[in-house]
Design an enzyme around this catalytic site. Sequence first.
Site, PDB file in Angstrom:
ATOM      1  N   GLU A 309       0.820  -1.206   0.000  1.00  0.00           N
ATOM      2  CA  GLU A 309       0.000   0.000   0.000  1.00  0.00           C
ATOM      3  C   GLU A 309       0.863   1.270   0.000  1.00  0.00           C
ATOM      4  OE1 GLU A 309      -3.391  -0.616   2.590  1.00  0.00           O
ATOM      5  OE2 GLU A 309      -3.709   1.536   2.726  1.00  0.00           O
ATOM      6  N   HIS A 338       7.795 -26.566   0.823  1.00  0.00           N
ATOM      7  CA  HIS A 338       7.164 -27.691   0.130  1.00  0.00           C
ATOM      8  C   HIS A 338       6.076 -27.225  -0.820  1.00  0.00           C
ATOM      9  CE1 HIS A 338       9.325 -30.682   2.541  1.00  0.00           C
ATOM     10  NE2 HIS A 338       9.372 -29.675   3.384  1.00  0.00           N
ATOM     11  N   LYS A 452     -13.053   2.189  -1.392  1.00  0.00           N
ATOM     12  CA  LYS A 452     -13.984   2.586  -0.324  1.00  0.00           C
ATOM     13  C   LYS A 452     -15.102   3.440  -0.919  1.00  0.00           C
ATOM     14  CE  LYS A 452     -10.841   2.724   3.696  1.00  0.00           C
ATOM     15  NZ  LYS A 452     -10.330   3.498   4.817  1.00  0.00           N
TER      16      LYS A 452
END
Length: 483
Positions: A309, A338, A452
Amino acid sequence: METERKKMARINDEYRKSMTLKLDYNNMMKEYVGDEQGLSLSDFKNEEKTVVKAYKSVLNGRGKGMMGWTELPYNQDEIVKDIIATAKDVIKRADNFVVLGIGGSALGPTAVFTSLCHLRHNELKRSKRKFPKLYVEDNVDPERMNALLDVLDLDKTVFNVITKSGATSETMSQFLIIMDLLKKKYGDKAKDHMIATTSETRGNLIKIAKEEGLKTFFIPDGVGGRFSELCPVGLLPAAVVGIDVKAMLNGAKHMDKICMKKDVKANPALMSALLEYLSMKKGKNISVMMPYSDGLKYIADWYCQLWGESLGKAVDLDGNLVYAGQTPVKALGVTDQHSQVQLYREGPFDKVVTIIAVEKFRNDITISDGYKDIPDVNFLCGHTMGELINTERKATEYALTTAKRLNYTITLPEINAFTIGELLYLFEMETAFCGAMLGIDTFNQPGVEGGKNATYALFGRKGYEKTKEEMDNAPKKNADYII
Ligand code: PA5
C-alpha cells in the site's frame, strides 16, 4: 566503584546490544549469486545520491505530516499509562477482547499477538492463559460474524472498534451490529463493553463515541493505518493480552536510533531499502517475506500491507506516471519450502526473498530417539526442532543462492516484545526510505480510497452520487464472456 545508575545503564546497554537485529545481505551480492543477478559495490556507489536524498527526506520529514509515527516511541508516556490502566480493567472483567477493524487497524494487532503470545493462546484455559482471548475481526463475511457471535459470551466480552477515518464501511457495519446487540442486552451499560480507537478530530466514530460515552483512544493525525501498530491501535490489544508494550516501544526506539545513522552500511533500514530499490531496477517485481517461525507468520501479512500500500503508486511526487511498487508475497518457512520454494528457485528471476530468522526459540523440543535400524529416519534423532528449522532455513538460503536468486536474512536473537518493536519499526523505516528512493508519496493510499468510495456509492451514501453515476455508466458486462 560503579554507581547503581551506571550499572543499570550498562545492563540496559548490554541488553540492547544483545537484542539488536542483524541484516545479512551476502546473498544479494555478485560474489554469491553471480554477475547477472547480483548487486555490486559499484551499484551502491552509483546510487549514492539517491540514498543521501532519501535519507535526508526521511530525516527532515520525521515527526511532520504523515510521518508522525516516528515519534511514537518517544511521545506516549501518558497514553501508555492510560492503555495499561484500561487493559488492567479489561483483564479483570473480560474473557474476550474483540478488535473490530480492517487493514492497518487489524493486521498489526494480529501480527503482534501471534508473535508474542502463546501460539494457542485462545485455546488455553484462563488459569494458564491469564489474559482474555483476542479475536481480530477484519472482514464482513456474514458467516464469520455469526460464527464469532456463536462463541462469545457477551457478559465477558469487551470490543475495541478501531478506525482512523471513523467511516470505513466494514468496520462501521461490524460496530453497528455489535452496538445494537449490546444496547439491547445492557441498555445504558452497553458502553462498558465497547472501546473506540479513532481520530480525535475526523470521522463519525468520534461523534458516536462521545454521544455514547465510550472510552476512547486517539490515533494521531500523522499516523496512517499501516504505520499505526505502535500507537493505541496496536498497544491496547497487546496490553490486554499481557504483552509488555513499554518493551515494544523501547525496541522501536532502539531501532530508530540505528535507522538514523547516515552510513548506509550501518543502517539496516536504509540498506534493505537500497537492496529492494536496486532489485526493482533489475526487474524483481516481487518481494517475498518468509519468516522461519510460526510466531512471525502474521508479521509477513502486516508487511505485505505496509509494502504494497505504501509503494504501489501510479504517480511520483512530480505527478509523472511511474506505476511504482513491488508485489509483496507472504511465505512461511519451512511450510512453504514444500510449495512455493520450487517456484522461487526455478521460476522467473522476478523475486527478492527476505528471510526472517530466529536465533533462539523461546522453547524447544527434542526429536525423540527411535528406529536405530533405519538410519534415514534415525539421523533426525537427538536434534531439536529449533535446530531443524534453522538448518532448513540455511539450506533454503543455500538453495536459493546457488540458483542465483536474490535473498537476504534478518535475524532476531529471540522473539520478545523488544525485538518485535525493533522489527516493526525497521520495516516502517525501510518502507519510508524506499518510498523516498522511488520519489513517490509513501503515506497516501488513493487506490484504497477508490475502493472505499465505490462501496459508498453502490450503497447509496450521500455525497457519492457522482461516483455512482460513473459506475452506472461503466460498460455493462457481456454475457458471452460468462460461462
Ligand atoms: O493504511 C491504511 O491507511 C489503510 O489500510 C487503513 O488502515 C484501512 O483502510 C482502514 O482504515 P480506517 O482505519 O480508516 O478504518
